[in-house]
Design a protein around this motif. Structure first.
Motif, PDB file in Angstrom:
ATOM      1  N   GLY A 115       0.824  -1.212   0.000  1.00 48.09           N
ATOM      2  CA  GLY A 115       0.000   0.000   0.000  1.00 48.09           C
ATOM      3  C   GLY A 115       0.854   1.256   0.000  1.00 48.09           C
ATOM      4  N   LEU A 116       1.905   1.243   0.815  1.00 46.10           N
ATOM      5  CA  LEU A 116       2.822   2.391   0.861  1.00 46.10           C
ATOM      6  C   LEU A 116       3.496   2.591  -0.497  1.00 46.10           C
ATOM      7  CD1 LEU A 116       4.045   4.554   2.752  1.00 46.10           C
ATOM      8  CD2 LEU A 116       5.895   2.937   3.213  1.00 46.10           C
ATOM      9  N   ARG A 117       3.863   1.496  -1.135  1.00 53.02           N
ATOM     10  CA  ARG A 117       4.479   1.593  -2.465  1.00 53.02           C
ATOM     11  C   ARG A 117       3.506   2.165  -3.486  1.00 53.02           C
ATOM     12  NH1 ARG A 117       8.049  -3.740  -2.093  1.00 53.02           N
ATOM     13  NH2 ARG A 117      10.026  -2.693  -1.742  1.00 53.02           N
ATOM     14  N   GLN A 118       2.234   1.799  -3.371  1.00 51.58           N
ATOM     15  CA  GLN A 118       1.221   2.334  -4.285  1.00 51.58           C
ATOM     16  C   GLN A 118       1.075   3.840  -4.108  1.00 51.58           C
ATOM     17  OE1 GLN A 118      -0.324   0.721  -6.751  1.00 51.58           O
ATOM     18  NE2 GLN A 118       0.894  -1.054  -6.233  1.00 51.58           N
ATOM     19  N   ILE A 119       1.090   4.291  -2.863  1.00 51.77           N
ATOM     20  CA  ILE A 119       1.009   5.730  -2.598  1.00 51.77           C
ATOM     21  C   ILE A 119       2.233   6.431  -3.190  1.00 51.77           C
ATOM     22  CG2 ILE A 119       1.011   7.503  -0.783  1.00 51.77           C
ATOM     23  CD1 ILE A 119      -0.530   5.447   0.970  1.00 51.77           C
ATOM     24  N   ALA A 120       3.402   5.819  -3.040  1.00 53.04           N
ATOM     25  CA  ALA A 120       4.629   6.405  -3.598  1.00 53.04           C
ATOM     26  C   ALA A 120       4.531   6.522  -5.116  1.00 53.04           C
ATOM     27  CB  ALA A 120       5.842   5.567  -3.204  1.00 53.04           C
ATOM     28  N   LEU A 121       3.906   5.534  -5.758  1.00 54.12           N
ATOM     29  CA  LEU A 121       3.726   5.589  -7.215  1.00 54.12           C
ATOM     30  C   LEU A 121       2.898   6.794  -7.622  1.00 54.12           C
ATOM     31  CD1 LEU A 121       3.166   1.886  -8.314  1.00 54.12           C
ATOM     32  CD2 LEU A 121       5.067   3.377  -8.901  1.00 54.12           C
ATOM     33  N   LEU A 122       1.890   7.132  -6.819  1.00 59.07           N
ATOM     34  CA  LEU A 122       1.071   8.313  -7.110  1.00 59.07           C
ATOM     35  C   LEU A 122       1.923   9.582  -7.068  1.00 59.07           C
ATOM     36  CD1 LEU A 122      -2.132   7.476  -5.022  1.00 59.07           C
ATOM     37  CD2 LEU A 122      -1.832   7.289  -7.498  1.00 59.07           C
ATOM     38  N   GLU A 123       2.949   9.538  -6.223  1.00 57.36           N
ATOM     39  CA  GLU A 123       3.869  10.675  -6.103  1.00 57.36           C
ATOM     40  C   GLU A 123       4.916  10.658  -7.217  1.00 57.36           C
ATOM     41  OE1 GLU A 123       6.836  12.551  -2.673  1.00 57.36           O
ATOM     42  OE2 GLU A 123       5.697  10.733  -2.270  1.00 57.36           O
ATOM     43  N   HIS A 186       7.603  10.381   4.494  1.00 56.35           N
ATOM     44  CA  HIS A 186       7.301  11.470   3.556  1.00 56.35           C
ATOM     45  C   HIS A 186       6.210  11.064   2.563  1.00 56.35           C
ATOM     46  CE1 HIS A 186      10.192   8.955   1.373  1.00 56.35           C
ATOM     47  NE2 HIS A 186       9.671   9.452   0.259  1.00 56.35           N
ATOM     48  N   VAL A 187       6.130   9.760   2.270  1.00 57.14           N
ATOM     49  CA  VAL A 187       5.088   9.270   1.362  1.00 57.14           C
ATOM     50  C   VAL A 187       3.718   9.418   2.006  1.00 57.14           C
ATOM     51  CG1 VAL A 187       4.202   7.216   0.179  1.00 57.14           C
ATOM     52  CG2 VAL A 187       6.659   7.670   0.222  1.00 57.14           C
ATOM     53  N   ILE A 188       3.632   9.106   3.290  1.00 52.02           N
ATOM     54  CA  ILE A 188       2.366   9.240   4.020  1.00 52.02           C
ATOM     55  C   ILE A 188       1.986  10.716   4.131  1.00 52.02           C
ATOM     56  CG2 ILE A 188       1.203   8.828   6.244  1.00 52.02           C
ATOM     57  CD1 ILE A 188       3.144   6.389   6.525  1.00 52.02           C
ATOM     58  N   ASN A 189       2.981  11.577   4.376  1.00 48.36           N
ATOM     59  CA  ASN A 189       2.719  13.023   4.442  1.00 48.36           C
ATOM     60  C   ASN A 189       2.159  13.525   3.113  1.00 48.36           C
ATOM     61  OD1 ASN A 189       3.645  13.094   7.075  1.00 48.36           O
ATOM     62  ND2 ASN A 189       5.715  13.686   6.494  1.00 48.36           N
ATOM     63  N   PHE A 190       2.705  13.007   2.015  1.00 46.61           N
ATOM     64  CA  PHE A 190       2.220  13.396   0.679  1.00 46.61           C
ATOM     65  C   PHE A 190       0.755  12.981   0.511  1.00 46.61           C
ATOM     66  CE2 PHE A 190       1.242  11.849  -3.608  1.00 46.61           C
ATOM     67  CZ  PHE A 190       1.332  13.036  -4.321  1.00 46.61           C
ATOM     68  N   GLU A 192      -1.491  12.554   2.792  1.00 44.04           N
ATOM     69  CA  GLU A 192      -2.371  13.386   3.633  1.00 44.04           C
ATOM     70  C   GLU A 192      -2.610  14.738   2.993  1.00 44.04           C
ATOM     71  OE1 GLU A 192      -0.374  13.452   7.382  1.00 44.04           O
ATOM     72  OE2 GLU A 192      -1.298  11.584   8.064  1.00 44.04           O
ATOM     73  N   LYS A 193      -1.595  15.300   2.356  1.00 42.34           N
ATOM     74  CA  LYS A 193      -1.719  16.629   1.748  1.00 42.34           C
ATOM     75  C   LYS A 193      -2.616  16.611   0.511  1.00 42.34           C
ATOM     76  CE  LYS A 193       2.778  18.214   3.286  1.00 42.34           C
ATOM     77  NZ  LYS A 193       4.164  18.468   2.907  1.00 42.34           N
ATOM     78  N   THR A 194      -2.647  15.482  -0.194  1.00 48.47           N
ATOM     79  CA  THR A 194      -3.409  15.437  -1.441  1.00 48.47           C
ATOM     80  C   THR A 194      -4.871  15.048  -1.231  1.00 48.47           C
ATOM     81  OG1 THR A 194      -2.669  13.153  -1.802  1.00 48.47           O
ATOM     82  CG2 THR A 194      -1.384  14.907  -2.849  1.00 48.47           C
ATOM     83  N   GLN A 195      -5.281  14.807  -0.012  1.00 48.10           N
ATOM     84  CA  GLN A 195      -6.682  14.439   0.225  1.00 48.10           C
ATOM     85  C   GLN A 195      -7.556  15.672   0.355  1.00 48.10           C
ATOM     86  OE1 GLN A 195      -6.751  11.800   3.596  1.00 48.10           O
ATOM     87  NE2 GLN A 195      -6.204  10.060   2.387  1.00 48.10           N
TER      88      GLN A 195
END
Length: 195
Positions: A115-123, A186-190, A192-195
């Motif tokens: 899941g964390l890797r998927q979020i990183a891909l969005l970034e 930093h991926v989780i912070n990203f 949170e900011k994009t929601q």
């Protein structure tokens, strides 16, 4: 597709073959050595598993040496590891060789990291495996091999190596997941900011 990625794909294709030998009763006789009992199916599955697991180091080595490191490889390599390890762990539960809670801990960590890797891909970034992730994989593979071959040869010495390796796999798996999230917060912070 380069050679390293082909080797990774071969690891994925070996997973169903291992499943056949572990879960379908192929009519081979049993081997009996004193108190040690193992089926040919288990031996064949263990050998294929060892070959598949060893390709993890091989594809990484080839990718680095020949400068073939790609984003596809960074995604496929951990996926292949997860498929291989998860499939065999679930089979070991089915075979009554491993407690389900151990597998739940391990699979939960894998889902969380994926899941964390998927979020990183969005970034727009790909998260590579960490040294703790590699240690986790090595310990899990060791535990699986020991369980597949009925704790041989440690059963003759009354050493529960398979149990010790399984507990160590859980501990390192949980720690490596925690470490992965801390180092990539930093991926989780990203997210949170994009929601």
């Amino acid at each position: 597709m380069n050679l390293a990625n082909r080797i990774t794909l071969a690891r994925i294709f070996l997973v169903p073959i291992i499943m056949v030998f572990l879960l379908i009763k192929v009519p081979f006789p049993n081997i009996r050595i004193e108190e040690f009992s193992i089926t040919y199916n288990q031996i064949i599955a263990a050998l294929i598993f060892i070959i598949a697991a060893s390709t993890d180091s091989l594809d990484g080595y080839i990718a680095r040496k020949r400068k073939l490191v790609t984003n596809l490889g960074k995604l496929l390599d951990p996926l292949a590891d997860k498929l291989l390890v998860t499939a065999v762990l679930i089979s070991l539960v089915e075979m009554d060789k491993l407690d389900a809670w151990i597998v739940i801990f391990i699979i939960s960590r894998e889902f969380a990291v994926t899941g964390l890797r998927q979020i990183a891909l969005l970034e727009g970034s790909v998260l590579a495996a960490s040294k703790w992730g590699k240690a986790k994989t090595a310990v899990q593979i060791t535990a699986i091999i020991s369980l597949l071959i009925n704790n041989f040869p440690f059963n003759f010495l009354d050493i529960p190596f398979d149990v010790i390796a399984s507990w160590l796999a859980v501990i390192i798996t949980v720690y490596s997941g925690f470490d992965y999230f801390v180092k990539n917060k930093h991926v989780i912070n990203f997210a949170e900011k994009t929601q």
